[in-house]
Design a protein around this motif. Structure first.
Motif, mmCIF file in Angstrom:
data_model
loop_
_atom_site.group_PDB
_atom_site.id
_atom_site.type_symbol
_atom_site.label_atom_id
_atom_site.label_comp_id
_atom_site.label_asym_id
_atom_site.label_seq_id
_atom_site.Cartn_x
_atom_site.Cartn_y
_atom_site.Cartn_z
ATOM 1 N N VAL A 51 0.959 -1.138 -0.109
ATOM 2 C CA VAL A 51 -0.165 0.183 0.020
ATOM 3 C C VAL A 51 0.871 1.156 0.011
ATOM 4 C CG1 VAL A 51 -1.579 1.319 1.292
ATOM 5 C CG2 VAL A 51 -1.969 -1.339 1.343
ATOM 6 N N LEU A 52 0.729 2.288 -1.058
ATOM 7 C CA LEU A 52 1.521 3.409 -1.019
ATOM 8 C C LEU A 52 1.324 4.283 0.244
ATOM 9 C CD1 LEU A 52 1.262 4.132 -4.810
ATOM 10 C CD2 LEU A 52 3.180 3.116 -3.563
ATOM 11 N N LYS A 53 2.540 4.725 0.533
ATOM 12 C CA LYS A 53 2.456 5.688 1.592
ATOM 13 C C LYS A 53 1.884 7.026 1.058
ATOM 14 C CE LYS A 53 4.535 2.951 4.616
ATOM 15 N NZ LYS A 53 4.454 1.754 3.898
ATOM 16 N N PRO A 54 1.194 7.912 1.833
ATOM 17 C CA PRO A 54 0.789 9.010 1.317
ATOM 18 C C PRO A 54 1.936 10.066 1.108
ATOM 19 C CG PRO A 54 0.325 8.909 3.818
ATOM 20 C CD PRO A 54 0.800 7.344 3.094
ATOM 21 N N LEU A 55 3.287 9.836 1.374
ATOM 22 C CA LEU A 55 4.311 10.636 1.344
ATOM 23 C C LEU A 55 4.751 10.529 -0.153
ATOM 24 C CD1 LEU A 55 6.805 9.733 4.335
ATOM 25 C CD2 LEU A 55 5.406 11.868 3.922
ATOM 26 N N TYR A 56 4.329 9.471 -1.021
ATOM 27 C CA TYR A 56 4.664 9.479 -2.020
ATOM 28 C C TYR A 56 3.494 9.664 -3.099
ATOM 29 C CZ TYR A 56 8.126 6.717 0.159
ATOM 30 O OH TYR A 56 9.148 6.222 0.799
ATOM 31 N N LYS A 57 3.799 10.473 -4.214
ATOM 32 C CA LYS A 57 2.649 10.822 -5.134
ATOM 33 C C LYS A 57 2.948 9.848 -6.191
ATOM 34 C CE LYS A 57 0.739 14.464 -8.055
ATOM 35 N NZ LYS A 57 0.851 15.927 -8.449
ATOM 36 N N SER A 99 6.305 10.228 -8.245
ATOM 37 C CA SER A 99 7.267 11.555 -7.909
ATOM 38 C C SER A 99 7.549 11.602 -6.342
ATOM 39 C CB SER A 99 6.286 12.649 -8.101
ATOM 40 O OG SER A 99 7.051 13.902 -7.904
ATOM 41 N N PRO A 100 8.977 12.009 -6.142
ATOM 42 C CA PRO A 100 9.184 12.348 -4.738
ATOM 43 C C PRO A 100 8.608 13.498 -3.877
ATOM 44 C CG PRO A 100 10.878 12.928 -6.362
ATOM 45 C CD PRO A 100 9.916 12.173 -7.017
ATOM 46 N N GLU A 101 8.023 14.365 -4.735
ATOM 47 C CA GLU A 101 7.408 15.722 -4.399
ATOM 48 C C GLU A 101 6.331 15.870 -4.936
ATOM 49 O OE1 GLU A 101 10.313 18.701 -4.315
ATOM 50 O OE2 GLU A 101 11.630 17.538 -3.276
ATOM 51 N N ASP A 102 5.524 17.051 -4.726
ATOM 52 C CA ASP A 102 4.322 17.127 -5.367
ATOM 53 C C ASP A 102 4.387 17.782 -6.963
ATOM 54 O OD1 ASP A 102 2.824 16.472 -3.259
ATOM 55 O OD2 ASP A 102 2.720 18.180 -2.489
ATOM 56 N N ASP A 103 5.690 18.152 -7.455
ATOM 57 C CA ASP A 103 5.420 18.438 -8.738
ATOM 58 C C ASP A 103 6.419 17.527 -9.610
ATOM 59 O OD1 ASP A 103 7.828 20.650 -6.869
ATOM 60 O OD2 ASP A 103 8.866 19.233 -8.463
ATOM 61 N N LEU A 104 6.748 17.884 -11.050
ATOM 62 C CA LEU A 104 7.262 16.917 -11.655
ATOM 63 C C LEU A 104 8.672 17.597 -12.142
ATOM 64 C CD1 LEU A 104 4.720 16.102 -14.280
ATOM 65 C CD2 LEU A 104 5.721 14.713 -12.575
ATOM 66 N N LEU A 142 13.558 8.429 -14.249
ATOM 67 C CA LEU A 142 14.015 6.992 -14.320
ATOM 68 C C LEU A 142 13.107 6.248 -15.118
ATOM 69 C CD1 LEU A 142 15.580 6.171 -10.748
ATOM 70 C CD2 LEU A 142 16.720 6.591 -13.041
ATOM 71 N N LEU A 143 13.164 5.633 -16.346
ATOM 72 C CA LEU A 143 12.147 4.854 -16.988
ATOM 73 C C LEU A 143 12.310 3.536 -16.693
ATOM 74 C CD1 LEU A 143 9.830 4.478 -19.019
ATOM 75 C CD2 LEU A 143 11.497 4.556 -20.605
ATOM 76 N N PHE A 144 11.659 3.040 -15.743
ATOM 77 C CA PHE A 144 11.727 1.405 -15.220
ATOM 78 C C PHE A 144 10.946 0.404 -15.978
ATOM 79 C CE2 PHE A 144 10.481 -1.734 -11.739
ATOM 80 C CZ PHE A 144 11.956 -2.047 -11.514
ATOM 81 N N ALA A 156 8.519 3.159 -5.385
ATOM 82 C CA ALA A 156 8.276 4.179 -4.473
ATOM 83 C C ALA A 156 9.349 4.642 -3.676
ATOM 84 C CB ALA A 156 7.078 3.942 -3.389
ATOM 85 N N ASN A 157 10.203 3.459 -3.146
ATOM 86 C CA ASN A 157 11.535 3.478 -2.624
ATOM 87 C C ASN A 157 12.584 4.172 -3.587
ATOM 88 O OD1 ASN A 157 10.735 2.661 -0.400
ATOM 89 N ND2 ASN A 157 11.405 0.492 -0.770
ATOM 90 N N MET A 158 12.567 3.859 -4.922
ATOM 91 C CA MET A 158 13.399 4.418 -6.020
ATOM 92 C C MET A 158 13.169 6.055 -5.871
ATOM 93 S SD MET A 158 13.939 2.926 -9.980
ATOM 94 C CE MET A 158 13.712 1.334 -9.316
ATOM 95 N N ALA A 159 11.882 6.205 -6.223
ATOM 96 C CA ALA A 159 11.694 7.801 -6.095
ATOM 97 C C ALA A 159 12.255 8.507 -5.009
ATOM 98 C CB ALA A 159 10.278 7.897 -6.398
ATOM 99 N N ARG A 160 12.067 8.062 -3.836
ATOM 100 C CA ARG A 160 12.234 8.930 -2.716
ATOM 101 C C ARG A 160 13.714 8.973 -2.502
ATOM 102 N NH1 ARG A 160 13.842 6.626 2.171
ATOM 103 N NH2 ARG A 160 13.050 4.455 1.347
ATOM 104 N N ILE A 161 14.752 7.768 -2.738
ATOM 105 C CA ILE A 161 15.981 7.691 -2.523
ATOM 106 C C ILE A 161 16.549 7.993 -3.634
ATOM 107 C CG2 ILE A 161 18.069 5.929 -2.342
ATOM 108 C CD1 ILE A 161 16.110 4.308 -1.016
#
Length: 310
Positions: free
Chosen positions: A39-45, A64-69, A74-76, A95-100
């Motif tokens: 289940v995606l955490k709300p911290l990740y958009k 996205s790691p934040e609210d903007d683009l 990274l095309l996965f 989700a981890n990849m975007a954040r880290i």
């Protein structure tokens, strides 16, 4: 050195039983989805999008790691032997990849074999890459800020997209990250790679299972000589992206991934290669707290640090 028991136990929890894959691939998919449920955490958009290929819609999920683009991309392409796995089972990884990494991650839900054999999944991946590279306004990101990345069969697809992009001349990826890539076609007792014989029986990804995946993916035996199916079969390794290759010590695919890096380097490409000690195939899906996963992200972030800024 003996394999780390903690990693072995963790990967077993993420794997499925050694069933007859060719007869029960649908069951393998169900188990894969259940063991990778997240289940995606709300911290990740995240949000979903579709890319059209003729009359076929290719689902993609964007993290996205934040609210903007305002991030590089990274095309996965996910792993799973071209047969199992999807954007849902890789939610946690992406989700981890975007954040880290601080990158926008675009995950592609390409068509799977055996319902859709080679080259269907590859064409899906190429089409999504083509749309991103040629339509810079789509995610407000320049083409030189896009990096291809995949694990296992997904790394095979990333390498094939890079070869196809060079051959077709429509766009050119500047970077690719290949995590324990499948680059060859023979994982039987006749394989030329020592890692297949050393690591093909006692660990989670067996040589037999890889052979089953390959057989389910191919449209005909002739595909095995096609570099878009098995990138090591390419006659021309020149003009490829700057490449980061990650392999795992106890992985049957270890040697073919490292050999692919050597072929790229011999033909004038920039290549960085790291073998992760005490690691099994599939370890990248483990939580980032594992030291082997942390190490990979250190290599990835250092590699990505050369991505041009806006």
């Amino acid at each position: 050195m003996a394999i780390n028991k903690v990693m072995l136990a963790a990967l077993k929890a993420l794997s499925y039983p050694d069933i007859n894959l060719k007869k029960n691939y649908k069951i393998a998919r169900q188990v894969e989805n259940l063991t990778h449920y997240h289940v995606l955490k709300p911290l990740y958009k995240s949000w979903d999008h579709k890319v059209m290929l003729d009359d076929h819609a290719i689902p993609v999920r964007i993290f996205s790691p934040e609210d903007d683009l305002d991030h590089p991309i990274l095309l996965f392409f996910h792993g799973g032997g071209w047969v199992i796995g999807n954007i849902d089972s890789y939610n946690k990884v992406c989700a981890n990849m975007a954040r880290i990494t601080g990158h926008t991650v675009v995950s592609v839900n390409y068509r799977l074999a055996p319902e859709h054999k080679f080259p269907c999944g590859l064409h899906d991946c190429y089409q999504v890459a083509r749309e991103l590279f040629l339509n810079e306004g789509l995610l407000c990101t320049r083409a030189d800020q896009i990096t291809l990345i995949g694990d296992s069969a997904g790394a095979n697809l990333a390498a094939a997209v890079s070869l196809m992009a060079r051959d077709r001349g429509e766009f050119f990826p500047q970077r690719q990250i290949l995590i324990y890539p499948a680059t060859y076609y023979d994982h039987s007792e006749t394989s030329p790679f020592l890692s297949v014989h050393e690591n093909g029986n006692d660990y989670l990804l067996t040589a037999k299972r890889i052979c089953d995946y390959v057989e389910l993916y191919q449209s005909s035996p002739d595909d095995r000589q096609n570099p878009y199916f098995a990138p090591l079969m390419a006659e021309d390794f020149s003009r490829q992206p700057r490449t980061l290759i990650i392999t795992a010590e106890y992985d049957p695919l270890r040697d073919e991934g490292e050999t692919y890096g050597q072929r790229l380097w011999e033909n004038g490409n920039r290549v960085e290669l790291h073998r992760i000690e005490d690691a099994l195939h599939g370890f990248f899906s483990l939580p980032p707290a594992f030291p082997q996963v942390r190490q990979v992200y250190e290599y990835i972030n250092r590699f990505l640090s050369e991505v041009p800024k806006k």
